[in-house]
Design an enzyme around this catalytic site. Structure first.
Site, short mmCIF file in Angstrom:
data_model
loop_
_atom_site.label_atom_id
_atom_site.label_comp_id
_atom_site.label_asym_id
_atom_site.label_seq_id
_atom_site.Cartn_x
_atom_site.Cartn_y
_atom_site.Cartn_z
N GLU A 1 0.97 -1.10 -0.08
CA GLU A 1 -0.05 0.02 -0.03
C GLU A 1 0.98 1.03 -0.13
OE1 GLU A 1 -4.17 -1.15 1.74
OE2 GLU A 1 -2.76 -1.03 3.36
N CYS B 1 3.67 8.73 1.03
CA CYS B 1 4.21 7.58 2.03
C CYS B 1 4.46 6.22 1.19
CB CYS B 1 3.16 7.49 3.16
SG CYS B 1 3.62 6.30 4.42
N CYS C 1 6.67 -7.02 7.01
CA CYS C 1 7.89 -6.55 7.94
C CYS C 1 8.31 -7.36 8.82
CB CYS C 1 7.67 -5.35 8.57
SG CYS C 1 8.86 -4.28 9.47
N CYS D 1 6.64 -5.35 15.27
CA CYS D 1 6.28 -4.28 16.29
C CYS D 1 4.89 -4.94 16.90
CB CYS D 1 6.33 -2.85 16.36
SG CYS D 1 8.06 -2.46 15.80
N CYS E 1 1.70 -2.44 15.50
CA CYS E 1 1.77 -2.29 14.10
C CYS E 1 1.04 -3.44 13.27
CB CYS E 1 3.25 -2.17 13.42
SG CYS E 1 3.37 -1.81 11.86
N CYS F 1 -0.91 5.89 10.07
CA CYS F 1 0.51 5.28 10.41
C CYS F 1 0.12 3.87 11.10
CB CYS F 1 1.04 6.13 11.61
SG CYS F 1 2.20 7.31 10.95
#
Ligand code: SAH
Ligand code: SF4
Length: 353
Positions: A92, A105, A112, A116, A119, A345
């Site tokens: 995205e 962005c 990933c 975390c 996230c 975010c």
């Protein structure tokens, strides 16, 4: 033989490709301009090249954009694309408009590996790194949507800034990310100045000085806690690169950059976890200890389906910000954008699992 994709080649690599088909180096310069200044994807329209050359280029090369698998626009005009690459992998990209400018962005990985806890992307296992071309073409496809070609030379661009804050840890894919940002900032093409590019990292300490040495763009650190005990609970990467190593690497970044270049510390406000006044004071003590030129960005937690945390209350965030500001640090509270379309975010994700 499959055709060679030109997006994502460095200037040197493009020149080598042009030499391979028996053309002079200045043709590479012309092509660079068509691709990155004019945004042209069709060789047939490159009017200052002969018909023979245009045909030869079309037989050898492609200039591609990712496929748009989906697109959403938020009530606040934030826009999100789900892009699909040749192998079917999806990521995205988000455009966040401001009154007279806007930031794109960019994502750097499919998923990933940092994992975390807060996230959404981190809940999606890493699938692969994006290539330099796939990173650059996110920006180009976004710009297509706003028709902002040829590259505007003035300061009133819609797409004026780049934040490397999408899916993925950029310093886990450092070669491709740096190569892409060099192409995006090249003055003969898209020409987004390095001062308008911010790379955000979860703190891959040994790679941080390279941001100054090899790129010279702005740096943001996802800190999110004032001490190792708390940080390790939400960011397992902290066991590998604890706060001391990150702070030392930031000192080095600052030493290598021109004086006055601040490091931005992103701080996610998680209810009853890291949002107390003691946490704020510990944070200012940490900055003083390392004598860093620092700014904060207080990020309201953006929830996602199944997430284990709650956002801090407005009062808590406000009090936290005041403590940092009283100690002399800028600490604006970031306004969440595009929450209704999961574009804020930490909300990006491209797989359902
Ligand atoms: N991997 C890089 C860049 C992408 S994340 C990094 O972690 O820095 C961009 C920012 O969004 C980071 O500061 C990240 O910590 C933050 N973030 C992650 N999940 C979030 C959430 N649910 N709400 C708000 N911010 C989040
Ligand atoms: Fe990866 Fe950044 Fe999300 Fe952490 S916050 S899982 S590093 S994308």
């Amino acid at each position: 033989m499959p055709k060679t994709e030109l997006i994502g080649l460095s200037k040197e690599e493009l020149t080598a490709q042009i030499a391979r088909i028996g053309e002079k180096p200045f043709r590479a310069k012309q092509l660079w301009q068509w691709i990155y200044f004019r945004g042209e994807t069709d060789f047939a329209k490159m009017s200052n090249l002969s018909k023979e050359l245009r045909q030869k280029l079309a037989a050898e090369f492609t200039i591609s954009r990712p496929k748009i698998a989906a697109e959403q626009i938020s009530a606040d005009k934030t826009r999100k694309w789900l892009f699909e690459f040749a192998d079917g992998e999806r990521i995205e990209t988000v455009y966040i408009p401001e009154e007279d400018r806007g930031a794109v962005c960019l994502s750097t990985q499919v998923g990933c590996a940092v994992g975390c806890k807060f996230c959404h992307t981190g809940s999606q296992k890493i699938s692969r790194n994006l290539t330099a071309g796939e990173i650059v073409s996110q920006f180009m496809a976004t710009r297509d949507a706003y028709g902002e070609w040829p590259s505007p030379t003035n300061e009133t661009r819609f797409l004026s800034n780049i934040v490397v804050m999408g899916m993925g840890e950029p310093l886990h894919n450092i070669d491709n990310v740096f190569k892409a940002l060099k192409i995006l900032s090249d003055g003969d093409g898209i020409a987004i100045s390095k001062r308008k590019i911010t790379l955000s990292t979860s703190g891959i300490a040994p790679a941080i000085p390279r941001v100054a040495l090899e790129l010279g763009c702005k740096l943001a650190i996802s800190l999110h806690a004032p001490n190792n005990a708390k940080r390790s609970q939400i960011m397992p990467i902290n066991n590998r690169y604890p706060i001391e190593e990150i702070m030392a690497a930031c000192q080095e970044y600052q030493r290598l950059m021109n004086p006055g270049r601040y490091v931005t510390f992103e701080y996610l406000m998680l209810k009853d976890f890291n949002d107390s006044e003691d946490d704020a004071r510990a944070l200012t003590a940490l900055m003083r200890q390392y004598k860093l030129g620092a700014k904060f960005n207080l990020i309201p937690f953006n929830p996602w389906p199944g997430c284990p945390y709650q956002p801090s209350s407005h009062n808590r965030v406000h009090a936290f910000s005041q403590i940092l500001e009283a100690a002399g640090y800028e600490a604006p509270i970031r306004v969440a954008r595009g929450q209704d379309i999961l574009a804020a975010c930490g909300q990006l994700k491209s797989k359902k699992n």
